[in-house]
Design an enzyme around this catalytic site. Structure first.
Site, PDB file in Angstrom:
ATOM      1  N   ASP A   6       3.995  -4.711   6.533  1.00  0.00           N
ATOM      2  CA  ASP A   6       4.468  -6.029   6.990  1.00  0.00           C
ATOM      3  C   ASP A   6       4.533  -7.059   5.862  1.00  0.00           C
ATOM      4  OD1 ASP A   6       1.659  -6.448   6.979  1.00  0.00           O
ATOM      5  OD2 ASP A   6       1.916  -8.090   8.404  1.00  0.00           O
ATOM      6  N   ARG A  25     -18.511  17.854  10.544  1.00  0.00           N
ATOM      7  CA  ARG A  25     -19.092  18.380  11.792  1.00  0.00           C
ATOM      8  C   ARG A  25     -19.918  19.644  11.505  1.00  0.00           C
ATOM      9  NH1 ARG A  25     -19.847  16.416  16.911  1.00  0.00           N
ATOM     10  NH2 ARG A  25     -17.676  15.969  17.354  1.00  0.00           N
ATOM     11  N   THR A  69       3.498   2.975   5.839  1.00  0.00           N
ATOM     12  CA  THR A  69       2.083   2.573   5.756  1.00  0.00           C
ATOM     13  C   THR A  69       1.252   3.543   6.584  1.00  0.00           C
ATOM     14  OG1 THR A  69       0.466   0.932   6.541  1.00  0.00           O
ATOM     15  CG2 THR A  69       2.606   0.823   7.551  1.00  0.00           C
ATOM     16  N   GLY A 110       0.832  -1.209   0.000  1.00  0.00           N
ATOM     17  CA  GLY A 110       0.000   0.000   0.000  1.00  0.00           C
ATOM     18  C   GLY A 110       0.863   1.254   0.000  1.00  0.00           C
ATOM     19  N   ARG A 150       1.267  -5.034  -5.813  1.00  0.00           N
ATOM     20  CA  ARG A 150       1.231  -6.300  -5.086  1.00  0.00           C
ATOM     21  C   ARG A 150       1.803  -7.318  -6.081  1.00  0.00           C
ATOM     22  NH1 ARG A 150      -1.034  -4.065  -0.284  1.00  0.00           N
ATOM     23  NH2 ARG A 150      -2.691  -2.676  -0.907  1.00  0.00           N
ATOM     24  N   GLN A 197      -7.419   9.327   2.105  1.00  0.00           N
ATOM     25  CA  GLN A 197      -6.485   9.327   3.245  1.00  0.00           C
ATOM     26  C   GLN A 197      -5.067   8.931   2.844  1.00  0.00           C
ATOM     27  OE1 GLN A 197      -8.746   7.382   6.865  1.00  0.00           O
ATOM     28  NE2 GLN A 197      -9.728   6.884   4.951  1.00  0.00           N
ATOM     29  N   ARG A 198      -4.922   8.355   1.643  1.00  0.00           N
ATOM     30  CA  ARG A 198      -3.597   7.908   1.228  1.00  0.00           C
ATOM     31  C   ARG A 198      -2.890   8.914   0.324  1.00  0.00           C
ATOM     32  NH1 ARG A 198      -4.079   1.661   1.148  1.00  0.00           N
ATOM     33  NH2 ARG A 198      -3.504   1.629  -1.033  1.00  0.00           N
ATOM     34  N   ARG A 255      -7.493  -1.579   8.643  1.00  0.00           N
ATOM     35  CA  ARG A 255      -8.132  -2.894   8.425  1.00  0.00           C
ATOM     36  C   ARG A 255      -8.095  -3.749   9.685  1.00  0.00           C
ATOM     37  NH1 ARG A 255      -4.646  -4.901   3.699  1.00  0.00           N
ATOM     38  NH2 ARG A 255      -3.386  -3.315   4.679  1.00  0.00           N
ATOM     39  N   HIS A 275      -9.823   6.204   0.028  1.00  0.00           N
ATOM     40  CA  HIS A 275      -8.456   6.408  -0.456  1.00  0.00           C
ATOM     41  C   HIS A 275      -7.956   7.842  -0.379  1.00  0.00           C
ATOM     42  CE1 HIS A 275      -9.006   2.337  -1.835  1.00  0.00           C
ATOM     43  NE2 HIS A 275      -7.694   2.271  -1.981  1.00  0.00           N
TER      44      HIS A 275
HETATM   45  P1  ADP Z   1       2.170  -4.123   2.706  1.00  0.00           P
HETATM   46  O1  ADP Z   1       3.652  -4.164   2.534  1.00  0.00           O
HETATM   47  O2  ADP Z   1       1.624  -2.740   2.598  1.00  0.00           O
HETATM   48  O3  ADP Z   1       1.722  -4.879   3.948  1.00  0.00           O
HETATM   49  P2  ADP Z   1       1.249  -6.357   0.998  1.00  0.00           P
HETATM   50  O4  ADP Z   1       0.759  -7.206   2.119  1.00  0.00           O
HETATM   51  O5  ADP Z   1       0.412  -6.261  -0.220  1.00  0.00           O
HETATM   52  O6  ADP Z   1       1.510  -4.846   1.439  1.00  0.00           O
HETATM   53  O7  ADP Z   1       2.684  -6.906   0.576  1.00  0.00           O
HETATM   54  C1  ADP Z   1       3.415  -6.284  -0.447  1.00  0.00           C
HETATM   55  C2  ADP Z   1       4.130  -7.314  -1.259  1.00  0.00           C
HETATM   56  O8  ADP Z   1       5.090  -8.034  -0.444  1.00  0.00           O
HETATM   57  C3  ADP Z   1       3.268  -8.430  -1.833  1.00  0.00           C
HETATM   58  O9  ADP Z   1       2.610  -8.041  -3.026  1.00  0.00           O
HETATM   59  C4  ADP Z   1       4.290  -9.515  -2.125  1.00  0.00           C
HETATM   60  O10 ADP Z   1       5.011  -9.257  -3.296  1.00  0.00           O
HETATM   61  C5  ADP Z   1       5.231  -9.361  -0.918  1.00  0.00           C
HETATM   62  N1  ADP Z   1       4.838 -10.309   0.122  1.00  0.00           N
HETATM   63  C6  ADP Z   1       3.797 -10.210   0.995  1.00  0.00           C
HETATM   64  N2  ADP Z   1       3.706 -11.316   1.765  1.00  0.00           N
HETATM   65  C7  ADP Z   1       4.708 -12.136   1.371  1.00  0.00           C
HETATM   66  C8  ADP Z   1       5.139 -13.438   1.761  1.00  0.00           C
HETATM   67  N3  ADP Z   1       4.514 -14.136   2.732  1.00  0.00           N
HETATM   68  N4  ADP Z   1       6.209 -13.974   1.108  1.00  0.00           N
HETATM   69  C9  ADP Z   1       6.844 -13.284   0.148  1.00  0.00           C
HETATM   70  N5  ADP Z   1       6.485 -12.067  -0.270  1.00  0.00           N
HETATM   71  C10 ADP Z   1       5.440 -11.496   0.323  1.00  0.00           C
END
Ligand code: ADP
Length: 321
Positions: free
Chosen positions: A103, A155, A126, A11, A72, A254-255, A172, A252
């Site tokens: 994460d 308001r 994030t 994100g 993603r 907010q982003r 979320r 969105h």
């Molecule tokens: P954020 O970093 O904002 O939490 P995502 O959860 O969409 O966003 O993760 C971003 C990207 O990181 C994913 O599209 C993927 O390429 C990679 N990623 C996420 N989870 C994993 C995982 N378990 N193993 C390997 N790559 C991952």
């Protein structure tokens, strides 16, 4: 170390550009070459890599979004995708990587480090602020300020028409945005996933306040609230009490927008510290800020440990509502 790469993934968050700028400028000043990897891990899998110089990051500190784009990337979740990415790393002679994201991004970075040994430093970017290992993530302050501005406007109309509103903000899994915005915006009720909501009791409270003369009511609700989204909650309150709420989902907006000074400053600090960390031989860690100090946390800990909302703030929200 001669050459490092930087990418933004997952994100997007306001302040990512300021972080890219800090990484690039610090690296160049330290005599390193820097490449930008486009569209997050997608660019690493498909070799979308471009050299960065001082001017590549001119005039971006004030811009929301990310000039490197983000995506993603499902391929990177597979061993085959990460093998392809490793080939690109080798071809481009990248010896260290800075990943800016949440994460999910850090999961990918950690596995990549484990499999191929490439030193990786994560920067928390994030709007949700839901990462263990840093007081604040880049983008959170901007998101809160954007939501606050919107709530102030709502308001005005709520008050003029003596209406009741439920405003849904992002978050979320956590209520960091909702809690801070709710307190700063003077919300009557704040609904967050971390605290169980009793809808009947809430409906009673609002009903009694209205009877006692309160002319407008604002409820802030995090999108991950257990009782459902803002529409579902409005529906439940109506069923119990007959009171009708207007619903606004901020979504969105907010982003986007220019990052606040706090996000720019945080991005500047964490961006340059990430480069120093690579030079000092750090790997597989996220750089964060706790109090006034720069701190490093194992990437794995950023998702195995959780950051919880500050109970003192929850108490304050109840006291001031
Ligand atoms: P954020 O970093 O904002 O939490 P995502 O959860 O969409 O966003 O993760 C971003 C990207 O990181 C994913 O599209 C993927 O390429 C990679 N990623 C996420 N989870 C994993 C995982 N378990 N193993 C390997 N790559 C991952």
């Amino acid at each position: 170390m001669k050459k490092i790469g930087v990418l933004t993934s997952g994100g997007d968050a306001p302040g990512m550009n300021a972080a890219i700028r800090a990484v690039v400028r610090t690296a160049l000043k330290e005599g390193l070459e820097v490449v930008g990897i486009e569209r997050g891990y997608t660019g690493l899998v498909y070799d979308e890599v471009r050299p960065m110089n001082r001017h590549s990051v001119s005039n971006i500190i004030q811009r929301g979004g990310t000039i490197l784009k983000t995506s993603r990337c499902d391929e990177f979740k597979t061993p085959k995708g990460r093998e392809d990415a490793w080939k690109v790393v080798e071809q481009n002679e990248i010896e260290g990587l800075v990943t800016i994201g949440g994460d999910g991004t850090f999961h990918g970075a950690h596995f990549f480090y484990e499999e191929f040994g490439l030193p990786v430093i994560g920067i928390p970017g994030t709007i949700d602020n839901d990462l263990y290992g840093t007081d604040y993530t880049i983008g959170f302050d901007t998101a809160v300020n954007i939501a606050l501005d919107a709530i102030d406007k709502i308001r005005d109309t709520a008050d003029s028409h003596e209406r009741m509103f439920i405003v849904e903000v992002m978050g979320r899994h956590t209520g960091f945005i909702a809690l801070d915005v709710g307190i700063a915006g003077g919300a009557e009720e704040i609904l967050i996933p971390e605290i169980k909501t009793d809808i009947s009791a809430l409906a009673d409270r609002i009903y009694n306040e209205r009877k006692a003369g309160k002319s407008s009511t604002l409820i802030i609700c995090a999108e991950g609230e257990e009782e459902g989204n803002a529409f579902a909650i409005a529906h439940k309150i109506k069923r119990i009490s007959g009171m009708a709420f207007k619903v606004v989902v901020l979504g969105h907006i907010q982003r986007g927008g220019a990052p606040t000074y706090r996000d720019r400053l945080l991005a500047g600090k964490l961006g340059s510290e990430a480069v120093f960390a690579l030079q000092n031989g750090q790997k597989d860690v996220m750089v964060g800020e706790s109090g006034d100090k720069i701190v490093f946390t194992d990437l794995q800990e950023t998702w195995t440990k959780s950051k919880t909302v500050d109970q003192k703030l929850v108490n304050l929200s109840l006291l001031l509502a």
